[in-house]
Every structure is written in C-alpha cells, then in structure tokens.
Design an enzyme around this catalytic site. Structure first.
Site, mmCIF file in Angstrom:
data_model
loop_
_atom_site.group_PDB
_atom_site.id
_atom_site.type_symbol
_atom_site.label_atom_id
_atom_site.label_comp_id
_atom_site.label_asym_id
_atom_site.label_seq_id
_atom_site.Cartn_x
_atom_site.Cartn_y
_atom_site.Cartn_z
ATOM 1 N N LYS A 1 0.833 -1.199 0.000
ATOM 2 C CA LYS A 1 0.000 0.000 0.000
ATOM 3 C C LYS A 1 0.873 1.258 0.000
ATOM 4 C CE LYS A 1 -3.881 -2.268 2.270
ATOM 5 N NZ LYS A 1 -4.673 -2.400 3.504
ATOM 6 N N HIS B 1 0.124 -6.063 17.925
ATOM 7 C CA HIS B 1 -0.946 -7.063 17.908
ATOM 8 C C HIS B 1 -1.516 -7.256 19.305
ATOM 9 C CE1 HIS B 1 1.579 -10.154 19.759
ATOM 10 N NE2 HIS B 1 2.532 -9.833 18.908
#
Length: 123
Positions: free
Chosen positions: A59, A106
């Site tokens: 991206k 995470h």
C-alpha cells in the site's frame, strides 16, 4: 520526502487457519521470516503482524498487493526486536532509493502494521 504510507489490520484467526496449510507460509513468507516464526514457536500473532507488514508495504508503494512478490518482502527484527523491511530481487532494485519504516502491533485477536516510505534526497 514522503513517497507513501500504508497500513493494514487483520484478525489473527484468519492467519491461524492459513498457517495450518504449510504451502501458505512457503508461498507468502521468506526463509528469514520462517526462521523468525520458528524462534517465536509459530506464534499466530507474529505471523499475522508480518502479513500485515507486507500488505502495508504494498500500500505504501502504491501497487496494491502483489501476491507473486510477497515472499520477496521480508518483515524481520533487528537484535533489539525492532522490525524492518528487507527487499529481494526486482523489488530491491526498484525501491533502492527509498527507505522504509515499519511499526507492528498485535493483541490476541488483531494484528496491525504501518509503513512509511521515504524517498532519499539526491544531492
């Protein structure tokens, strides 16, 4: 000069299912990443964070996900645990004048990555 930024978030359970298919790991991750995963006892959160890092990289460079090149983008850790991106093959050549900065995080349920691509100034 900022070349691009990318971010990605993923539910860890999606990776847990894919990891059971060994061909997924071999197709998507580099040998260096596989070594990291083994050291981390195949922790699904680590694998998910790395996968997010790859998606965030694509991206940031503006190409969208390139599945055929996924294993040429390695999300590794230095000796202090800081993540970094290592490129191989055509990608290394194509982006040789760009520095990449990556942040990973995470929880038990989600993994996230953010990549900044910075073009080196040429004097």
């Amino acid at each position: 000069m900022i070349y691009g930024v990318g971010t990605d978030i993923l539910k860890v359970s999606r990776i847990e299912k894919s990891v059971k298919l060994n061909r997924f790991i071999k197709r998507v991750f580099s040998s260096g990443e596989y070594e990291l995963f083994e050291k981390k006892k195949m922790n699904p959160q680590t694998i998910a964070a790395n996968f997010c890092g790859k998606e965030a990289f694509f991206k940031a460079v503006g190409t969208g996900i390139q599945f055929s090149e996924m294993n040429k983008v390695s999300v590794l850790r230095n000796e202090s645990g800081k993540p970094y991106i290592h490129l191989e093959g055509k990608l290394a050549k194509k982006y040789e004048n760009i520095d990449f900065y990556i942040s990973l995080s995470h929880t038990e349920e989600y993994a996230v990555a953010f990549v900044t691509a910075e073009k080196r100034s040429v004097l």
